[in-house]
Scaffold this motif. Structure first.
Motif, PDB file in Angstrom:
ATOM      1  N   ASP A 425       0.823  -1.208   0.000  1.00 46.38           N
ATOM      2  CA  ASP A 425       0.000   0.000   0.000  1.00 46.38           C
ATOM      3  C   ASP A 425       0.859   1.261   0.000  1.00 46.38           C
ATOM      4  N   SER A 426       1.849   1.316   0.875  1.00 48.65           N
ATOM      5  CA  SER A 426       2.695   2.512   0.972  1.00 48.65           C
ATOM      6  C   SER A 426       3.481   2.743  -0.310  1.00 48.65           C
ATOM      7  N   ARG A 427       3.981   1.662  -0.881  1.00 48.48           N
ATOM      8  CA  ARG A 427       4.742   1.788  -2.126  1.00 48.48           C
ATOM      9  C   ARG A 427       3.852   2.293  -3.272  1.00 48.48           C
ATOM     10  N   GLU A 428       2.670   1.711  -3.404  1.00 50.20           N
ATOM     11  CA  GLU A 428       1.781   2.092  -4.499  1.00 50.20           C
ATOM     12  C   GLU A 428       1.316   3.537  -4.377  1.00 50.20           C
ATOM     13  N   ARG A 429       1.081   4.000  -3.144  1.00 51.37           N
ATOM     14  CA  ARG A 429       0.656   5.387  -2.954  1.00 51.37           C
ATOM     15  C   ARG A 429       1.759   6.360  -3.375  1.00 51.37           C
ATOM     16  N   ILE A 430       2.988   6.040  -3.021  1.00 49.64           N
ATOM     17  CA  ILE A 430       4.112   6.909  -3.397  1.00 49.64           C
ATOM     18  C   ILE A 430       4.310   6.910  -4.905  1.00 49.64           C
ATOM     19  N   GLU A 431       4.236   5.734  -5.517  1.00 49.06           N
ATOM     20  CA  GLU A 431       4.405   5.647  -6.976  1.00 49.06           C
ATOM     21  C   GLU A 431       3.283   6.377  -7.707  1.00 49.06           C
ATOM     22  N   ARG A 432       2.085   6.328  -7.128  1.00 48.75           N
ATOM     23  CA  ARG A 432       0.964   7.023  -7.762  1.00 48.75           C
ATOM     24  C   ARG A 432       1.171   8.540  -7.726  1.00 48.75           C
ATOM     25  N   ILE A 433       1.669   9.042  -6.613  1.00 49.51           N
ATOM     26  CA  ILE A 433       1.895  10.490  -6.487  1.00 49.51           C
ATOM     27  C   ILE A 433       3.058  10.943  -7.370  1.00 49.51           C
ATOM     28  N   LEU A 434       4.112  10.141  -7.419  1.00 51.29           N
ATOM     29  CA  LEU A 434       5.271  10.491  -8.243  1.00 51.29           C
ATOM     30  C   LEU A 434       5.011  10.253  -9.727  1.00 51.29           C
ATOM     31  N   GLY A 435       4.086   9.342 -10.011  1.00 53.26           N
ATOM     32  CA  GLY A 435       3.838   8.992 -11.408  1.00 53.26           C
ATOM     33  C   GLY A 435       4.967   8.174 -11.986  1.00 53.26           C
ATOM     34  N   SER A 436       5.673   7.435 -11.138  1.00 53.40           N
ATOM     35  CA  SER A 436       6.834   6.671 -11.587  1.00 53.40           C
ATOM     36  C   SER A 436       7.082   5.512 -10.627  1.00 53.40           C
ATOM     37  N   THR A 437       7.704   4.469 -11.131  1.00 55.24           N
ATOM     38  CA  THR A 437       8.087   3.336 -10.298  1.00 55.24           C
ATOM     39  C   THR A 437       9.330   3.674  -9.493  1.00 55.24           C
ATOM     40  N   ILE A 438       9.335   3.311  -8.212  1.00 53.09           N
ATOM     41  CA  ILE A 438      10.531   3.534  -7.388  1.00 53.09           C
ATOM     42  C   ILE A 438      11.282   2.204  -7.300  1.00 53.09           C
ATOM     43  N   MET A 439      12.500   2.202  -7.768  1.00 55.30           N
ATOM     44  CA  MET A 439      13.298   0.982  -7.842  1.00 55.30           C
ATOM     45  C   MET A 439      14.106   0.793  -6.556  1.00 55.30           C
ATOM     46  N   ASN A 440      14.253  -0.476  -6.178  1.00 52.68           N
ATOM     47  CA  ASN A 440      15.094  -0.844  -5.019  1.00 52.68           C
ATOM     48  C   ASN A 440      14.706  -0.095  -3.750  1.00 52.68           C
ATOM     49  N   ALA A 441      13.416   0.103  -3.566  1.00 50.48           N
ATOM     50  CA  ALA A 441      12.941   0.795  -2.359  1.00 50.48           C
ATOM     51  C   ALA A 441      13.082  -0.117  -1.147  1.00 50.48           C
ATOM     52  N   SER A 442      13.436   0.481  -0.031  1.00 50.88           N
ATOM     53  CA  SER A 442      13.505  -0.238   1.242  1.00 50.88           C
ATOM     54  C   SER A 442      12.348   0.248   2.105  1.00 50.88           C
ATOM     55  N   ILE A 443      11.503  -0.688   2.561  1.00 54.92           N
ATOM     56  CA  ILE A 443      10.316  -0.318   3.337  1.00 54.92           C
ATOM     57  C   ILE A 443      10.420  -0.928   4.728  1.00 54.92           C
TER      58      ILE A 443
END
Length: 501
Positions: A425-443
């Motif tokens: 959920d947290s990853r998808e929300r950030i990607e939606r706001i940025l409009g881009s995939t975040i690679m190698n994210a650490s959650i």
């Protein structure tokens, strides 16, 4: 016994102390299972009936159950316990022998002096545990021989032990006062002379007695406060209500991660439960790194980072936080490594971060080795993700030569999630706001904030396509994107919306 598999159960924690559940935090996503509250109450009631006679003997009187106004005299209790009569001159010798350690009276929930004066004699009564000593044969042969060698009378006396309010622990007093179906709370965060509690709705009717007991049992405290849910000003910090003590100044100090922090607790946000997270982020930093703390508060990230040798630019919109941030920078002697700002977070990113970052990149490009990492800390979990759009097109106006020199900044963005899968959920929300995939994210799962609500930290490098997005593309995305969370809240204001924080 309940069996759960996979993600049907997020957490099952049952802490049992002396055959009694103090607290159960149970999170289920399966509606078939009993509610956490009902299960906790059933377990608590069941196990309390299993207390031994000795445990009951050393519990406060049943008459205090449900008390809302503290009556210290009501906790007075007289218990008959076995005792030996021992001459004062040999007490230290017997203690050193350690043969009596297993027989002396020891209770975790009340503080009892085991040596009592015998009127008009050179002896003392040595109080013994009635659960272990019923007659002289209860002692081992070795212990009985030591008694004989020291001319101790081989006789057990019955001693009337009076236990008063001052002997009971805070936990035992509150356990005896609170109804069985209400969770007992005796833990709190301490900030100098202030004890800070987060009471649940069902505990509020007992807030005065809870506060007074905590005040009585913790030397050095002057006031006990509870955070109320009402948010009463532009900067959205919580109002405090006094539970016990004097209405003295709320200015206090505390130590965290080898740093000293001073602040007015009634006007800024501080949470001692986040000390581990503060330390975790700071431990990632290296000497020479550049830190941009967008929602710095009074400096729990900024000050220790500067002490580690980082260059820090710290910002907070709240004038009180800004004032105490400046104070803490001076107090910890890191003035030469920290710049403080009192701006809206979005303005800080678009102006201060951008200008300073480009300046550093130009300067570092002249050096043979540029090992510095650029970190952007966004610790405002209720709203931090809403500020990520400030990175869109942030460097769209820089030259091709400057672009080739840029090192992508690392963002540490804190957020809340009520999802069954908070990481996704947290990853998808950030990607939606940025409009881009975040690679190698650490959650990282920071902590449980409330039932079914997690606090997380998502660490990622801002994608180049986000930073270099053209203004026309940014405007188009704004028209097509709406935020699903906190959309009606003004993102320019600092928000701390959960009393469980």
């Amino acid at each position: 016994m309940l069996f759960t598999t996979g993600k049907a159960c997020l957490r099952l924690v049952i802490k049992i102390q002396r055959n009694c559940i103090d607290r159960a935090i149970i999170k289920f996503r399966n509606p078939v299972l009993p509610s956490a509250e009902r299960l906790c109450r059933l377990c608590q009631t069941s196990l309390q009936h299993q207390l031994s006679n000795i445990d009951r003997m050393f519990s406060p009187p049943d008459t205090v159950r449900g008390m809302r106004v503290l009556d210290r005299e009501a906790f007075k209790l007289t218990v008959k316990v076995p005792a030996l009569k021992i001459n004062k001159r040999i007490i230290s010798q017997l203690i050193r022998s350690k043969c009596f350690d297993e027989y002396i009276l020891k209770r975790k929930r009340c503080h009892i002096k085991i040596m009592r004066d015998v009127p008009n004699e050179e002896n003392k009564f040595w109080l013994l545990d009635p659960e272990k000593v019923t007659d002289m044969n209860s002692f081992s042969e070795e212990t009985r021989q030591i008694l004989k060698d020291n001319s101790v009378e081989e006789k057990l006396y019955e001693y009337d032990l009076e236990i008063r309010y001052k002997e009971w622990s805070a936990d035992e007093i509150l356990r005896s006062v609170m109804p069985h179906d209400i969770e007992v709370i005796s833990s709190f965060s301490r900030l100098g002379h202030i004890a800070h509690m987060n009471l649940r709705d069902e505990q509020m009717q007992y807030k005065k007695i809870i506060g007074q007991v905590i005040l009585d049992k913790n030397p050095g405290l002057k006031m006990v406060v509870n955070k109320v849910n009402t948010i009463d000003n532009e900067f959205r910090f919580f109002q405090m209500e006094l539970m016990a003590g004097e209405e003295t100044s709320m200015v206090t100090s505390t130590k965290e991660n080898h740093c000293t922090f001073e602040f007015d607790f009634s006007k800024v946000y501080w949470n001692s439960r986040l000390s581990t997270e503060h330390d975790r982020i700071v431990s990632m930093l290296q000497k020479g790194d550049v830190i941009y703390d967008v929602f710095a508060g009074v400096g729990p990230f900024a000050v220790p980072a500067a002490k580690k040798g980082c260059k820090v630019l710290a910002n907070d919109l709240n004038p009180e936080s800004f004032k105490w941030l400046q104070r803490n920078v001076k107090l910890n002697k890191v003035n030469n490594r920290v710049q403080c700002f009192n701006l809206d977070g979005r303005e800080f990113i678009k102006v201060v971060f951008k200008d300073n970052y480009l300046k550093h990149i130009k300067e570092k490009s002249k050096e043979a080795n540029d090992d510095a990492t650029y970190h952007i800390i966004m610790n405002l979990p209720a709203l931090a993700t809403e500020f990520l759009d400030a990175f869109k097109g942030l460097f769209s106006d820089v030259s091709d030569e400057e672009r080739s020199q840029l090192k992508l900044p690392m963002v540490h963005c804190h957020c809340f999630s009520k999802s069954d899968d908070p990481v996704r959920d947290s990853r998808e929300r950030i990607e939606r706001i940025l409009g881009s995939t975040i690679m190698n994210a650490s959650i990282h799962d920071v902590r449980d904030v409330a039932p079914n609500k997690e606090m997380l930290c998502v660490s990622f490098k801002v994608p180049a396509e986000v930073l270099f997005l053209l203004p026309s593309d940014v405007d188009e995305e704004k028209d097509n994107t709406t935020s699903p969370n906190y959309a009606s809240e003004p993102a320019a204001k600092k928000l701390c919306i959960d009393s469980e924080l």
